[in-house]
Design a protein around this motif. Structure first.
Motif, PDB file in Angstrom:
ATOM      1  N   LEU A  50     -33.063 -21.733  11.761  1.00  0.00           N
ATOM      2  CA  LEU A  50     -33.635 -21.089  10.578  1.00  0.00           C
ATOM      3  C   LEU A  50     -35.135 -20.862  10.761  1.00  0.00           C
ATOM      4  O   LEU A  50     -35.822 -21.702  11.352  1.00  0.00           O
ATOM      5  N   PRO A  51     -35.654 -19.757  10.245  1.00  0.00           N
ATOM      6  CA  PRO A  51     -37.116 -19.589  10.257  1.00  0.00           C
ATOM      7  C   PRO A  51     -37.738 -20.717   9.430  1.00  0.00           C
ATOM      8  O   PRO A  51     -37.201 -21.099   8.390  1.00  0.00           O
ATOM      9  N   TYR A  52     -38.841 -21.235   9.877  1.00  0.00           N
ATOM     10  CA  TYR A  52     -39.453 -22.353   9.169  1.00  0.00           C
ATOM     11  C   TYR A  52     -39.920 -21.971   7.764  1.00  0.00           C
ATOM     12  O   TYR A  52     -40.037 -22.834   6.898  1.00  0.00           O
ATOM     13  N   LEU A  75     -31.678 -28.194   2.542  1.00  0.00           N
ATOM     14  CA  LEU A  75     -32.615 -27.867   3.618  1.00  0.00           C
ATOM     15  C   LEU A  75     -33.200 -29.158   4.179  1.00  0.00           C
ATOM     16  O   LEU A  75     -33.702 -29.994   3.431  1.00  0.00           O
ATOM     17  N   LEU A  76     -33.138 -29.334   5.494  1.00  0.00           N
ATOM     18  CA  LEU A  76     -33.670 -30.543   6.119  1.00  0.00           C
ATOM     19  C   LEU A  76     -35.176 -30.406   6.336  1.00  0.00           C
ATOM     20  O   LEU A  76     -35.634 -29.391   6.862  1.00  0.00           O
ATOM     21  N   THR A  77     -35.912 -31.427   5.933  1.00  0.00           N
ATOM     22  CA  THR A  77     -37.374 -31.373   6.016  1.00  0.00           C
ATOM     23  C   THR A  77     -37.924 -32.611   6.701  1.00  0.00           C
ATOM     24  O   THR A  77     -37.253 -33.644   6.811  1.00  0.00           O
ATOM     25  N   GLU A  78     -39.161 -32.499   7.166  1.00  0.00           N
ATOM     26  CA  GLU A  78     -39.855 -33.637   7.759  1.00  0.00           C
ATOM     27  C   GLU A  78     -40.195 -34.644   6.659  1.00  0.00           C
ATOM     28  O   GLU A  78     -40.612 -34.263   5.559  1.00  0.00           O
ATOM     29  N   GLU A  80     -42.655 -36.898   6.329  1.00  0.00           N
ATOM     30  CA  GLU A  80     -44.051 -37.043   5.922  1.00  0.00           C
ATOM     31  C   GLU A  80     -44.626 -35.769   5.325  1.00  0.00           C
ATOM     32  O   GLU A  80     -45.231 -35.794   4.258  1.00  0.00           O
ATOM     33  N   SER A  81     -44.431 -34.640   6.006  1.00  0.00           N
ATOM     34  CA  SER A  81     -45.057 -33.401   5.564  1.00  0.00           C
ATOM     35  C   SER A  81     -44.208 -32.603   4.586  1.00  0.00           C
ATOM     36  O   SER A  81     -44.735 -31.786   3.823  1.00  0.00           O
ATOM     37  N   GLY A  82     -42.896 -32.816   4.605  1.00  0.00           N
ATOM     38  CA  GLY A  82     -42.023 -32.025   3.745  1.00  0.00           C
ATOM     39  C   GLY A  82     -41.743 -30.642   4.294  1.00  0.00           C
ATOM     40  O   GLY A  82     -41.071 -29.829   3.650  1.00  0.00           O
ATOM     41  N   ALA A  83     -42.256 -30.362   5.502  1.00  0.00           N
ATOM     42  CA  ALA A  83     -42.054 -29.046   6.108  1.00  0.00           C
ATOM     43  C   ALA A  83     -40.608 -28.894   6.587  1.00  0.00           C
ATOM     44  O   ALA A  83     -39.955 -29.867   6.959  1.00  0.00           O
ATOM     45  N   SER A  84     -40.134 -27.692   6.580  1.00  0.00           N
ATOM     46  CA  SER A  84     -38.764 -27.427   7.016  1.00  0.00           C
ATOM     47  C   SER A  84     -38.583 -27.761   8.487  1.00  0.00           C
ATOM     48  O   SER A  84     -39.465 -27.523   9.314  1.00  0.00           O
ATOM     49  N   ARG A  85     -37.420 -28.304   8.832  1.00  0.00           N
ATOM     50  CA  ARG A  85     -37.071 -28.583  10.219  1.00  0.00           C
ATOM     51  C   ARG A  85     -36.290 -27.418  10.827  1.00  0.00           C
ATOM     52  O   ARG A  85     -35.847 -27.495  11.966  1.00  0.00           O
ATOM     53  N   GLY A  86     -36.104 -26.356  10.065  1.00  0.00           N
ATOM     54  CA  GLY A  86     -35.370 -25.201  10.574  1.00  0.00           C
ATOM     55  C   GLY A  86     -33.871 -25.420  10.600  1.00  0.00           C
ATOM     56  O   GLY A  86     -33.163 -24.742  11.352  1.00  0.00           O
TER      57      GLY A  86
END
Length: 247
Positions: A50-52, A75-78, A80-86
């Motif tokens: 997936l696009p981040y 949606l799977l996320t990091e 600590e940061s909450g950013a998407s793991r794609g």
């Protein structure tokens, strides 16, 4: 003496997580199979590459284009940061909707070709679990390959039945089939239908010529403009999850 000398510590090598391990670890962390036999897991798909920048709403809308609601996206996320793991899990209402959703394998979202695969639930990222995921991928790849071959047989005549210059099943060699497995099913179907109307009179190497036409057709018809095979050759795109052929 050398008996008291300290031995140099071996450096730990960073092990790149294999796609199956990524699916397995994500599955164990984000899926819980119900006690009644895992009906929920059976209707859950893993989505990789997936696009981040894609949000859960974006993924939901993408699947609602071919599936009946409800469509639930995790949606799977990091941590600590909450950013998407794609990567994401998409839960559907029935097995029939799963079959519809699998048609989105290698479809494009924000210019990125995504992978849509069945997954398994329960347990940790162990060897047995990864083996089950590998078997599911093989099964999905075999089903897609069989579908392409069925489309070829339906659209094209055998060489002994064809008129002069007409594209035949024999012209569609293994290379052409493999190429069509790298694009989304709707694009593959349209490409085969287009090839049925061609005239190859005077063409010496029919299979090679047909392959060139297929590549041009996909480049013009696919929203992304490239097959997965071409993308890997150029290294274009950014996304998470699996890399390589998600057959």
């Amino acid at each position: 003496g050398t008996s008291g000398a300290k031995k140099p510590r071996a450096k730990k090598r960073a092990v790149k997580e294999e796609p199956a391990a990524a699916v397995a670890s994500a599955s164990s962390a984000d899926e819980e199979a119900p006690a009644d036999g895992g009906a929920r897991v059976a209707c859950t798909l893993f989505v990789g590459q997936l696009p981040y920048k894609a949000t859960a709403k974006d993924v939901e809308a993408h699947f609602l284009a071919v599936c009946a609601p409800p469509v639930s996206v995790r949606l799977l996320t990091e941590r600590e940061s909450g950013a998407s793991r794609g990567m994401a899990f998409v839960e559907l209402s029935s097995e029939s909707e799963v079959h519809s959703a699998l048609r989105l394998h290698h479809s494009c979202l924000y210019g990125r070709r995504i992978n849509v695969e069945r997954t398994v639930g329960g347990g940790s990222a162990c060897e047995k679990r990864q083996s089950r995921i590998g078997l599911l991928r093989e099964k999905q790849g075999a089903q897609m390959s069989r579908k392409v071959r069925e489309l070829v047989e339906e659209a094209l005549p055998a060489a002994c039945e064809a008129e002069e210059g007409q594209v035949t099943r024999e012209d569609f060699d293994e290379r052409a089939v493999e190429f069509l497995l790298s694009v989304s099913p709707p694009v593959a179907e349209a490409a085969i239908a287009e090839m049925a109307g061609l005239n190859l009179s005077g063409v010496r190497n029919r299979s090679a010529w047909l392959m060139g036409v297929l590549r041009r057709f996909v480049a013009e018809s696919d929203p992304f403009g490239k097959s997965k095979e071409q993308e890997e050759a150029t290294g274009d795109g950014e996304g998470g999850g699996q890399k390589g052929k998600g057959k």
